[in-house]
Design a protein around this motif. Structure first.
Motif, PDB file in Angstrom:
ATOM      1  N   LEU A  91      -7.578   1.183  -1.651  1.00  0.00           N
ATOM      2  CA  LEU A  91      -7.071   2.220  -2.556  1.00  0.00           C
ATOM      3  C   LEU A  91      -5.918   1.693  -3.393  1.00  0.00           C
ATOM      4  O   LEU A  91      -5.187   2.462  -4.002  1.00  0.00           O
ATOM      5  CB  LEU A  91      -6.595   3.439  -1.747  1.00  0.00           C
ATOM      6  N   GLU A  92      -5.739   0.399  -3.462  1.00  0.00           N
ATOM      7  CA  GLU A  92      -4.594  -0.221  -4.131  1.00  0.00           C
ATOM      8  C   GLU A  92      -4.548   0.158  -5.609  1.00  0.00           C
ATOM      9  O   GLU A  92      -5.570   0.293  -6.282  1.00  0.00           O
ATOM     10  CB  GLU A  92      -4.700  -1.743  -3.998  1.00  0.00           C
ATOM     11  N   SER A 111      -1.747  -0.498  -1.074  1.00  0.00           N
ATOM     12  CA  SER A 111      -0.610  -0.974  -1.860  1.00  0.00           C
ATOM     13  C   SER A 111      -0.491  -0.255  -3.192  1.00  0.00           C
ATOM     14  O   SER A 111      -1.464   0.241  -3.751  1.00  0.00           O
ATOM     15  CB  SER A 111      -0.748  -2.479  -2.123  1.00  0.00           C
ATOM     16  N   ASN A 112       0.757  -0.206  -3.679  1.00  0.00           N
ATOM     17  CA  ASN A 112       1.055   0.319  -5.015  1.00  0.00           C
ATOM     18  C   ASN A 112       0.536   1.741  -5.203  1.00  0.00           C
ATOM     19  O   ASN A 112      -0.204   2.039  -6.141  1.00  0.00           O
ATOM     20  CB  ASN A 112       0.472  -0.607  -6.092  1.00  0.00           C
ATOM     21  N   ASN A 113       0.923   2.602  -4.287  1.00  0.00           N
ATOM     22  CA  ASN A 113       0.677   4.031  -4.395  1.00  0.00           C
ATOM     23  C   ASN A 113       1.991   4.754  -4.157  1.00  0.00           C
ATOM     24  O   ASN A 113       3.066   4.168  -4.280  1.00  0.00           O
ATOM     25  CB  ASN A 113      -0.405   4.468  -3.412  1.00  0.00           C
ATOM     26  N   GLN A 114       1.916   6.029  -3.790  1.00  0.00           N
ATOM     27  CA  GLN A 114       3.121   6.819  -3.547  1.00  0.00           C
ATOM     28  C   GLN A 114       3.059   7.486  -2.175  1.00  0.00           C
ATOM     29  O   GLN A 114       3.590   8.574  -1.979  1.00  0.00           O
ATOM     30  CB  GLN A 114       3.278   7.865  -4.656  1.00  0.00           C
ATOM     31  N   ILE A 132       0.172  -2.646   2.567  1.00  0.00           N
ATOM     32  CA  ILE A 132       0.735  -1.337   2.207  1.00  0.00           C
ATOM     33  C   ILE A 132       1.972  -1.502   1.329  1.00  0.00           C
ATOM     34  O   ILE A 132       2.842  -0.634   1.303  1.00  0.00           O
ATOM     35  CB  ILE A 132       1.084  -0.518   3.468  1.00  0.00           C
ATOM     36  N   VAL A 133       2.065  -2.586   0.557  1.00  0.00           N
ATOM     37  CA  VAL A 133       3.275  -2.869  -0.214  1.00  0.00           C
ATOM     38  C   VAL A 133       3.531  -1.803  -1.270  1.00  0.00           C
ATOM     39  O   VAL A 133       2.603  -1.170  -1.785  1.00  0.00           O
ATOM     40  CB  VAL A 133       3.215  -4.256  -0.888  1.00  0.00           C
ATOM     41  N   TYR A 134       4.816  -1.623  -1.589  1.00  0.00           N
ATOM     42  CA  TYR A 134       5.281  -0.769  -2.682  1.00  0.00           C
ATOM     43  C   TYR A 134       4.717   0.640  -2.609  1.00  0.00           C
ATOM     44  O   TYR A 134       3.953   1.083  -3.459  1.00  0.00           O
ATOM     45  CB  TYR A 134       4.980  -1.420  -4.036  1.00  0.00           C
TER      46      TYR A 134
END
Length: 810
Positions: free
Chosen positions: A277-278, A302-305, A325-327
């Motif tokens: 889901l990046e 990664s790169n979600n909210q 799970i970055v950012y």
């Protein structure tokens, strides 16, 4: 070797002409020459191979201009496998291929084919795989309906095809189709007929222009195991229909505009092996039902909210190998219990979250990692001792993790073969030299912004990147630079800025031939510069001519003089950053600079350059389009004998009058700064073609009124991406054009010219003085009447008396 029946030379690295003598191997059943660098003037020799069943010529080039595929391919009726993918030829596909009634596999990928009619495909009744990748499908593509009647067709690949009017053909009646690939095509919407293919197992719609919500009818494809909708523009939340696809093993929704929360329905996808889901805007916490995805091996959020503590939901995924799970906005405390069941983990990429790892001093993880990225986690204050249990680590990133400790003695020996080590932005202290049992041999080391002191460490020849900036290292550089003069060092990037280093710079740079970027600023060096450093002499260093792979050239704040040499634009064609700021260069800006099409930063400010601004700046293609790259840094690639890796570089740029070090987003910056020179004449209109330009500074020059019609070009107002424009202190005249972007700039960006607002034509000082005199006279008389009542009474009595006398005279 005329008895040979099987010849496989694929992927062997061959180049050159295919020897026609292969046609003598008349007993061949199997011939694979694919994926080499081969060419042929013709392939007539194929006609001699009448027994051939398997033929792969993928990647071959038919060198004769205008050469099409030979019609005699249609006589090889024994063929069951024919792969002509990415074969460079022109003309139509010969219809005689329709005679190959035994074909099971046919791949005709090419970016040179413009077929008008493929009706002959209907004759291939045994065909199971059909690949038409990269073919231009003409407006008369009704022939594609014929392939839906192929009774055995199971795999159809139409990826990167050019469909007319951006519409795919209407295909409805495939009875046995298992795999459909329409990725990277020109289709603008998901064709509805796709959702009627109830037998589909794999559907690839990657990299199209699909927008809006993911169609709910996708839930009809109940046998799907592989679904790729990545790199589109799907919006809204993930539809509940997706959660009905119980057989899904791979779900890729990367790089869309999805938002909202993930519902508990995700727990129905119990067969999932990979979930990506990046690069979306999905928010909320991970539902507890995530714990039901017990087959999951790869998870990329990664790169979600996302928020909350993800390990409370994924802690039971015992088969998980890859976790990214970055950012996100994850926060909370991760405990030993949260990680106890993740026994198969090999990669944790989790930087850029607000998570705290709270484990016992004697904790021994159940997993063995290759990559561990925990930047911005809270791991301190003690150095995490459990790291010692990880024997396979290749990349270790623990920047900004609150460590207030020394690096243990065991660390350097235990992780001497780590490829990338980042412990920057902590408060790690101690004496680097004495704590290192062996010289540093990690390929890339970033220990910047810590509290290290004592002298510089010794380096082995394995180090390619070393950043020790912003520490308290002191002493000279003699031992560091000159210790191993008998062999060349491989270091390419060296940053020792902002330490307490002192003494002379030694003259042994000859053993560091691969250095690309050196920063020694903010130290206490004395004496003369080494004579090998012609970089800092008065003459532009001609030795740079040989560095044709140079990406960044930063020679700011030296005493270089003369002209900018023409060979800079002729030889350094890979350059992205050119900074010659604050030198003594004179003469004009060479037009050859425009040949460096990759340039995204041009900083020639504070020199003595004269003449006009080159009209060829519109050839700088890197500034013509807005940069939407997700990978926003600039990297240089390093090599060893058996390994290559990329390193991100940083550069100090002067934008809006402030020097800022750019690193993570350096690749997104586009800037032209020609300020504080002696440039004259008009601003070339060609500069307005640079629609991706963010910063433009032409201030403090002598640009003047040759700008038709003696005003700032109206086209500059169309540079909607422009973030900063400075035209101050020139000789420009006329009016400032209208436009939302122009009106957002400060008045100081235009000061020091003879400019006015749109619709005005300068300042008429006669009317200004007349208005000023009227105002002063008016208030000198009227103001006292407001203040003093007696004055006001006397004044109106006077007016009344004058009016009476005037009436008497009439």
């Amino acid at each position: 070797m005329t008895s040979l029946t099987h010849l496989n030379l694929s992927n062997a690295g061959f180049e050159g002409k295919i020897p026609p003598q292969i046609g003598n191997l008349s007993n061949l059943f199997y011939l694979d020459l694919g994926r080499n660098g081969l060419f042929a003037d013709n392939v007539d020799w194929v006609s001699s191979l009448s027994k051939l069943r398997y033929l792969d010529l993928s990647g071959m080039v038919l060198r004769t201009r205008g050469m099409s595929l030979p019609t005699h391919l249609g006589k090889m009726t024994s063929l069951t496998h024919l792969d002509l993918s990415n074969v460079a030829f022109s003309g139509n596909i010969p219809s005689q291929i329709g005679n190959l009634s035994n074909l099971v596999y046919l791949h005709l990928e090419s970016y040179y084919m413009f077929p008008q009619n493929l009706h002959w495909l209907s004759s291939l009744s045994k065909l199971e795989y059909l690949g038409l990748r990269g073919i231009y499908l003409s407006q008369s593509f009704h022939w594609l309906h014929t392939i839906q009647d192929l009774p055995s067709l199971m795999h159809l690949r139409l990826s990167t095809c050019a469909f007319p009017h951006n519409n795919p053909p209407s295909l409805f009646n495939f009875s046995s189709l298992l795999n459909l690939d329409i990725s990277a095509s020109t289709v603008s919407f998901v064709p509805e007929w796709v959702f009627g293919l109830k037998t589909l197992v794999s559907l690839n719609l990657r990299s199209n222009n699909f927008g809006g919500p993911i169609p709910g009818s996708i839930g009809n494809l109940t046998l799907l195991e592989n679904l790729d909708l990545s790199h589109n523009s799907f919006s809204s939340s993930i539809p509940n229909a997706l959660y009905r696809l119980h057989h899904l093993k791979i779900l890729n929704l990367e790089s869309n505009n999805l938002h909202g929360n993930i519902s508990n329905g995700v727990g129905n996808l119990t067969s999932l092996v990979r979930l990506d889901l990046e690069g979306n805007s999905i928010s909320g916490t991970l539902p507890r039902s995530f714990g039901k995805l017990l087959s999951l091996r790869s998870l990329d959020l990664s790169n979600n909210q996302f928020n909350g503590n993800p390990f409370e939901s994924i802690g039971s995924l015992s088969k998980l190998v890859n976790l990214q799970i970055v950012y996100n906005c994850f926060k909370g405390v991760v405990t030993e219990d949260n990680l106890a069941n993740l026994t198969m983990l090999q990669q944790i990429i989790a930087s850029g979250n607000n998570l705290t790892l709270k484990v016992g001093f004697d904790w021994y993880p159940t997993f063995q990692l290759f990559n561990l990225h925990l930047n911005s986690w809270q791991l301190g204050p003690n150095f995490p001792s459990w790291i010692q249990s990880q024997n396979r680590l290749q990349n270790l990133l623990m920047s900004n993790t609150g460590i207030l400790d020394t690096i243990p003695i065991w660390f350097w020996e235990h992780f001497s073969q780590v490829s990338y080590l980042d412990l920057s932005r902590n408060q790690v202290h101690g004496e680097l030299r004495t704590t290192l049992k062996n010289p540093i041999s990690v390929h890339s080391v970033d220990l910047s912004t810590n509290h290290f002191h004592e002298k510089l460490p010794y380096l082995s020849n394995d180090v390619y990147y070393l950043d020790l900036s912003n520490n308290s290292l002191y002493g000279s550089m003699d031992d560091f630079l000159c210790r191993n003069q008998d062999k060349s060092m491989a270091l390419e990037f060296l940053n020792l800025a902002s330490n307490n280093l002192s003494g002379d710079l030694p003259n042994c740079w000859n053993i560091w031939p691969f250095l690309v970027d050196v920063s020694l600023q903010n130290n206490h060096f004395v004496g003369n510069l080494p004579h090998r450093w012609n970089l800092l002499s008065r003459v532009f260093p001609t030795s740079l001519k040989k560095n044709n792979q140079l990406i960044i050239l930063d020679l700011r704040e030296n005493n270089l003089s003369g002209t900018i040499p023409l060979w800079v634009g002729e030889k350094l064609l890979n350059m992205k950053i050119l900074c010659l700021r604050s030198n003594n260069f004179s003469s004009h800006i060479p037009n050859e600079i425009c040949d460096i099409s990759l340039l995204q930063v041009v900083d020639l400010a504070e020199n003595h350059l004269c003449g006009n601004i080159p009209t060829c700046f519109n050839k700088l293609s890197a500034m013509r389009l807005r940069n939407r790259s997700r990978y926003s840094g600039i990297y240089f690639e390093s090599y060893t004998s058996d390994y290559s890796f990329e390193e991100m570089v940083s550069v100090l740029l002067w934008l809006k009058g402030v020097g800022i070090e750019y690193r993570d987003i350096l690749g997104l910056v586009t800037s032209i700064d020609l300020s504080r020179n002696k440039l004259s004449r008009e601003i070339p209109r060609e500069i307005t073609d640079l629609h991706g330009l963010i910063y433009l500074n032409l201030s403090n020059n002598q640009l003047s009124g040759q700008i038709p019609p003696r005003e700032i070009p109206l086209t500059i107002s169309k540079l909607s991406f422009l973030n900063h424009l400075d035209l101050s202190y020139n000789h420009l005249k006329g009016k400032i054009p209208t436009g939302i972007q122009i009106q957002s700039f400060e008045a100081t960006d235009f000061v020091g010219n003879n400019l006015c607002e749109n619709g005005e034509h300068g300042v008429n000082w006669f009317f200004v003085s007349m208005a000023l005199g009227f105002g002063v006279g008016f208030w000198l008389i009227v103001a006292p009447l407001f203040i003093y009542r007696s004055w006001r009474y006397a004044y109106f009595c006077f007016l009344d008396d004058m009016w009476y006398k005037l009436q008497s005279c009439w």
